[in-house]
Design an enzyme around this catalytic site. Sequence first.
Site, short mmCIF file in Angstrom:
data_model
loop_
_atom_site.label_atom_id
_atom_site.label_comp_id
_atom_site.label_asym_id
_atom_site.label_seq_id
_atom_site.Cartn_x
_atom_site.Cartn_y
_atom_site.Cartn_z
N LYS A 88 0.86 -1.18 0.00
CA LYS A 88 0.00 0.00 0.00
C LYS A 88 0.90 1.23 0.00
O LYS A 88 1.48 1.60 1.01
CB LYS A 88 -0.90 0.04 1.25
CG LYS A 88 -1.98 1.10 1.11
CD LYS A 88 -2.23 1.89 2.38
CE LYS A 88 -1.54 3.20 2.49
NZ LYS A 88 -1.75 4.26 1.51
N CYS B 129 13.94 11.71 5.55
CA CYS B 129 14.04 11.35 6.98
C CYS B 129 15.47 11.50 7.47
O CYS B 129 15.70 11.64 8.67
CB CYS B 129 13.53 9.93 7.18
SG CYS B 129 14.23 8.80 6.00
N GLU C 24 10.57 16.96 14.29
CA GLU C 24 10.82 16.79 12.86
C GLU C 24 9.90 17.73 12.09
O GLU C 24 8.69 17.75 12.30
CB GLU C 24 10.56 15.35 12.45
CG GLU C 24 10.88 15.14 10.98
CD GLU C 24 10.72 13.69 10.55
OE1 GLU C 24 9.65 13.13 10.83
OE2 GLU C 24 11.65 13.15 9.95
N GLU D 5 10.50 2.16 9.97
CA GLU D 5 11.47 3.24 9.76
C GLU D 5 10.68 4.53 9.83
O GLU D 5 9.72 4.71 9.08
CB GLU D 5 12.15 3.13 8.39
CG GLU D 5 13.10 1.96 8.26
CD GLU D 5 14.26 1.99 9.22
OE1 GLU D 5 14.57 3.07 9.77
OE2 GLU D 5 14.85 0.92 9.46
P1 NDP Z 1 2.52 8.71 7.28
O1 NDP Z 1 2.92 8.00 8.51
O2 NDP Z 1 1.42 9.65 7.34
O3 NDP Z 1 2.15 7.68 6.14
C1 NDP Z 1 2.99 6.59 5.81
C2 NDP Z 1 2.13 5.49 5.22
O4 NDP Z 1 1.29 4.95 6.24
C3 NDP Z 1 1.20 5.97 4.10
O5 NDP Z 1 1.12 4.97 3.12
C4 NDP Z 1 -0.11 6.12 4.84
O6 NDP Z 1 -1.25 6.06 4.01
C5 NDP Z 1 -0.05 4.94 5.78
N1 NDP Z 1 -0.97 5.05 6.90
C6 NDP Z 1 -1.54 6.15 7.43
N2 NDP Z 1 -2.36 5.83 8.46
C7 NDP Z 1 -2.29 4.48 8.60
C8 NDP Z 1 -2.89 3.55 9.48
N3 NDP Z 1 -3.72 3.95 10.45
N4 NDP Z 1 -2.62 2.24 9.35
C9 NDP Z 1 -1.77 1.82 8.38
N5 NDP Z 1 -1.18 2.66 7.50
C10 NDP Z 1 -1.42 3.98 7.60
O7 NDP Z 1 3.87 9.38 6.73
P2 NDP Z 1 4.04 10.23 5.37
O8 NDP Z 1 3.66 9.45 4.17
O9 NDP Z 1 3.40 11.54 5.60
O10 NDP Z 1 5.63 10.37 5.30
C11 NDP Z 1 6.33 11.35 6.01
C12 NDP Z 1 6.95 10.77 7.26
O11 NDP Z 1 7.67 9.59 6.99
C13 NDP Z 1 7.97 11.69 7.88
O12 NDP Z 1 7.69 11.83 9.25
C14 NDP Z 1 9.31 11.01 7.68
O13 NDP Z 1 10.24 11.26 8.66
C15 NDP Z 1 8.95 9.60 7.62
N6 NDP Z 1 9.89 8.87 6.76
C16 NDP Z 1 10.82 8.05 7.34
C17 NDP Z 1 11.74 7.38 6.57
C18 NDP Z 1 12.70 6.42 7.20
O14 NDP Z 1 13.21 5.55 6.49
N7 NDP Z 1 13.01 6.53 8.47
C19 NDP Z 1 11.80 7.54 5.12
C20 NDP Z 1 10.76 8.39 4.62
C21 NDP Z 1 9.85 9.03 5.43
P3 NDP Z 1 -1.93 7.42 3.41
O15 NDP Z 1 -1.06 7.89 2.37
O16 NDP Z 1 -3.24 6.99 2.91
O17 NDP Z 1 -2.04 8.36 4.58
#
Ligand code: NDP
Length: 479
Positions: free
Chosen positions: A173, A282, A381, A248
């Site tokens: 997803k 990140c 962050e 992550e």
């Molecule tokens: P989110 O946590 O909002 O979303 C990540 C994924 O989780 C999306 O596919 C999202 O779907 C999904 N999601 C949201 N709610 C749920 C739920 N309740 N149950 C299961 N899945 C869910 O993060 P972002 O996409 O906004 O990314 C930004 C964040 O990611 C930043 O904080 C960044 O630091 C972190 N990040 C970390 C990395 C690492 O490797 N450490 C690398 C890249 C980013 P939907 O799109 O539908 O909301």
Amino acid sequence: MAEQFRNYIGGEWVAGSSVNVNRNPSDTRDVVGEYAQADAAQAQAAIAAAKAAFPQWSTGSIQERANILDRVGAEIIARKDELGALLSREEGKTLPEGIGEAMRAGQIFRFFAGEVVRMAGEKLASVRPGVDVEVTREPLGVIGLITPWNFPIAIPSWKIAPALAYGNTVVIKPADLAPGCAWAIAEILSRAGLPPGVFNLAMGRGSVVGEALVASPDVTALSFTGSVPTGRSIAAKAIARMAKVQLEMGGKNPLVVLDDADLPTAVNVAVQGSYFSTGQRCTASSRIIVTPGIHDQFVAAVAGKLSTLRVDNAMLAGTDIGPVVDESQLGIDQKYIEVGKAEGAQLVAGGERVERATPGYYLSPALFIGATSSMRIAREEIFGPVACVIEAKDYDEALAMANDTEFGLSAGIVTTSLKYASHFKRHAQAGMVMVNVPTAGVDYHVPFGGRKGSSYGSREQGRYAAEFFTTVKTAYTAP
Ligand code: NDP
């Protein structure tokens, strides 16, 4: 009418129950496409397809598995310009960054194609005479992959490739904000020779499709990249049902600049690490901890460099920094700029919303000085082109400040001193340490991940990926 993109479930392309309009953040009039949104029933169908495909895939020919992953990697690399342009258009990275990320995705598939035939076990003597002991790795089953928008081709690739390489089946997803690259990978995988159900794409809301993956007893393991709150909630639910989980999450990565640093290196490392990819990494440096002997020169040089960078449409030649990904993230970045001012830090460059020829979410790169470790801009962050400089009296104080965070993803130092570089490598509390290179920017054949609040579970990428995507079996044999 915008092009329509379907989900891929059980070897079929299926329409969703609704669509998600994917827009270009460099030009909000431009619709990249309409992407299917799976509902809960379709998410369950994807999980069921992956479950049914597992027995055959997990015991099938490893040469065939290797060939498939190699073909996928080769096609991504051959199409890197086109896929990089799609990435740039849907996420807002500059075109060279998008092409570089697409290339990386291809390299990852090819790396794991090789790993398929390199997976080794151990054979040991038993402490009991006449008995042999073998330790082998086996696939887990159905893996649920949940990915963010900010590396929309690399992160899906570094989860899909090892999951398949080690004999698992997959439901992915991707993030709703940038599903196009994951769809493009699915399309390539759909022609690569996989049996139906081995790989499934279920685009849709995290609260629907993501939750279904997390809750399903048929999903053996979950690999997630995204924000801390989502990660924590996934972990709690996954652990409650004893699923294996890998997270992550965020970072608040420090970059220490010491008096003895080479100034041009320090400026390049800071600017590249903090602001490129619009700071939406990140691993971005967002706290720059500087000792007094170089502080003023460094700040002047960074501010000067920022004033020369071109913030514009990501797809235009000459753009250094593309737009923020969407209005909501732009609002968060702007809110933190106000928070920083209110806390008493001094904004010495950027931080302004800017207009360009195409309507998009453009923000000039912001640099604060005079920050302290207790300020919110130094602790939370932001995930945008915003960094703050904190002055430290010496190396020891700089190291203590670098470690004074709930995160622990990447930590960097710029110095010409072997003594400080060696000490920092050993004592920085982070999963990745960088000396004279930006905190962001990693290789694909070595482990990626952090400590403390940044990561949970075993590392991603390189050979270490096997720790998450396989389970160990110990077998005893007496003849
Ligand atoms: P989110 O946590 O909002 O979303 C990540 C994924 O989780 C999306 O596919 C999202 O779907 C999904 N999601 C949201 N709610 C749920 C739920 N309740 N149950 C299961 N899945 C869910 O993060 P972002 O996409 O906004 O990314 C930004 C964040 O990611 C930043 O904080 C960044 O630091 C972190 N990040 C970390 C990395 C690492 O490797 N450490 C690398 C890249 C980013 P939907 O799109 O539908 O909301």
